[in-house]
Enzyme design. Structure first.
Site, mmCIF file in Angstrom:
data_model
loop_
_atom_site.group_PDB
_atom_site.id
_atom_site.type_symbol
_atom_site.label_atom_id
_atom_site.label_comp_id
_atom_site.label_asym_id
_atom_site.label_seq_id
_atom_site.Cartn_x
_atom_site.Cartn_y
_atom_site.Cartn_z
ATOM 1 N N SER A 73 0.836 -1.205 0.000
ATOM 2 C CA SER A 73 0.000 0.000 0.000
ATOM 3 C C SER A 73 0.867 1.249 0.000
ATOM 4 O O SER A 73 1.648 1.477 0.931
ATOM 5 C CB SER A 73 -0.904 0.009 1.234
ATOM 6 N N HIS A 120 -1.406 -1.376 -4.069
ATOM 7 C CA HIS A 120 -2.650 -1.008 -3.374
ATOM 8 C C HIS A 120 -2.708 0.512 -3.221
ATOM 9 O O HIS A 120 -1.776 1.141 -2.722
ATOM 10 C CB HIS A 120 -2.666 -1.692 -2.005
ATOM 11 N N ASP A 173 -4.941 3.571 -1.670
ATOM 12 C CA ASP A 173 -5.997 3.919 -0.720
ATOM 13 C C ASP A 173 -6.551 5.314 -1.000
ATOM 14 O O ASP A 173 -5.892 6.315 -0.715
ATOM 15 C CB ASP A 173 -5.440 3.878 0.709
ATOM 16 N N MET A 181 -9.037 8.137 -0.006
ATOM 17 C CA MET A 181 -9.802 8.567 1.178
ATOM 18 C C MET A 181 -10.343 9.971 0.972
ATOM 19 O O MET A 181 -9.635 10.835 0.451
ATOM 20 C CB MET A 181 -8.908 8.546 2.415
ATOM 21 N N HIS A 237 -8.526 0.942 -3.660
ATOM 22 C CA HIS A 237 -9.416 0.761 -2.506
ATOM 23 C C HIS A 237 -10.074 2.100 -2.189
ATOM 24 O O HIS A 237 -9.435 3.011 -1.675
ATOM 25 C CB HIS A 237 -8.568 0.249 -1.323
ATOM 26 N N MET A 246 -12.218 4.459 -0.147
ATOM 27 C CA MET A 246 -12.839 4.712 1.162
ATOM 28 C C MET A 246 -13.531 6.062 1.048
ATOM 29 O O MET A 246 -13.075 7.081 1.590
ATOM 30 C CB MET A 246 -11.757 4.706 2.257
ATOM 31 N N MET A 304 -11.334 -5.512 6.154
ATOM 32 C CA MET A 304 -10.507 -4.549 6.892
ATOM 33 C C MET A 304 -10.142 -5.174 8.235
ATOM 34 O O MET A 304 -11.036 -5.616 8.973
ATOM 35 C CB MET A 304 -11.274 -3.247 7.148
ATOM 36 N N ASP A 344 -6.524 -6.204 5.030
ATOM 37 C CA ASP A 344 -5.941 -4.869 4.925
ATOM 38 C C ASP A 344 -5.919 -4.199 6.301
ATOM 39 O O ASP A 344 -6.975 -3.917 6.870
ATOM 40 C CB ASP A 344 -6.779 -4.051 3.932
HETATM 41 C C1 DX5 Z 1 -6.031 1.683 5.981
HETATM 42 C C2 DX5 Z 1 -5.696 1.341 4.554
HETATM 43 C C3 DX5 Z 1 -4.596 0.364 4.414
HETATM 44 C C4 DX5 Z 1 -3.279 0.838 4.935
HETATM 45 C C5 DX5 Z 1 -2.645 -0.320 5.636
HETATM 46 O O1 DX5 Z 1 -7.178 2.449 6.026
HETATM 47 O O2 DX5 Z 1 -6.836 0.808 3.865
HETATM 48 O O3 DX5 Z 1 -4.450 -0.075 3.058
HETATM 49 O O4 DX5 Z 1 -2.385 1.286 3.953
HETATM 50 O O5 DX5 Z 1 -1.490 0.121 6.244
HETATM 51 P P1 DX5 Z 1 -0.695 -0.781 7.259
HETATM 52 O O6 DX5 Z 1 -0.255 -2.015 6.519
HETATM 53 O O7 DX5 Z 1 0.432 0.100 7.678
HETATM 54 O O8 DX5 Z 1 -1.629 -1.132 8.386
HETATM 55 ZN ZN ZN Z 2 -6.506 -0.214 1.813
#
Ligand code: DX5
Ligand code: ZN
Length: 216
Positions: free
Chosen positions: A9, A34, A36, A38, A67, A69, A138, A176
């Protein structure tokens, strides 16, 4: 049985140098990246949007595992698809018409994923399983990297793996949040076949060794 894939990620990468992060991921042998997304509403944090997907598309051939969010993800599916995402995963909690959105993702030629937060039961996904290519469990509350895995979430991975077998389906199960060398073993044993790794990947000094250990 699906082969295990590591999806590093870039949330844990240097935000001033995502090109370098993509190169590091490629060099490690990891097959997915990956990303993320947000929006500051579905989760408290804000990251990036389709522009970054488009930019990284030019830098890597790897599978771009996006991903989302964000609230009402249906508004942005086409944009992320056009930007070059290979897989688009959105949150069940954020979308009223999840089945419709999954079908739209597939109709755009992309892999369709559904994600659930730690407080959402795996059983909520039962009726939409035939429409997914990926279920993302998650293992922390989303929003930030570097959190500790909530071990109870792995019970949902086991449940989902059983549901997958019973329904004779072949979607991937992704975990994740808080996945490191120790928790990755537990997640794999529970039935996960995609391991998202943020901090554990980018903080690792021997990335290729890490990937070789878990992938395949
Ligand atoms: C959290 C994200 C993850 C995040 C995980 O909201 O969806 O993808 O990058 O990070 P680590 O592996 O550091 O927990
Ligand atoms: Zn993620």
């Amino acid at each position: 049985m699906n082969k295990t894939i590591i999806s590093p990620s870039i949330l844990a990468a240097d935000f001033a140098d995502f090109g370098k992060a993509a190169a590091e991921i490629d060099a490690s042998g990891a097959k997915w990246v990956h990303m993320d997304v947000m929006d500051g509403s579905f989760v408290p944090n804000i990251t990036f949007g389709p522009q970054l997907v488009r930019a990284l598309r030019k830098r890597t051939q790897s599978f771009l595992d996006v991903h989302l969010m964000i609230v009402q993800p249906n508004r942005y599916i086409r944009e992320f698809a056009d930007a070059g995402a290979d897989g688009i995963t959105f949150h069940f909690e954020a979308e009223t018409h999840a089945q419709k959105v999954l079908c739209e993702i597939r109709s755009l030629g992309k892999k369709a994923g559904i994600a659930i937060n730690p407080s959402t039961p795996a059983s909520m996904l039962e009726e939409i399983l035939p429409f997914i290519d990926l279920a993302l469990i998650m293992t922390v509350n989303p929003g930030f990297g570097g959190q500790s895995m909530i071990p109870q979430c792995l019970e949902k991975v086991e449940k989902l793996a059983k549901m997958r077998e019973k329904a004779k389906l072949n979607f991937r199960i992704s975990v994740d949040g808080g996945i490191n060398e120790n928790t990755a073993v537990q997640a794999k044993n529970a039935g996960a076949d995609v391991l998202v790794m943020g901090s554990a990947f980018f903080e690792h000094s021997a990335k290729k060794t890490l990937i070789d250990r878990f992938q395949g």
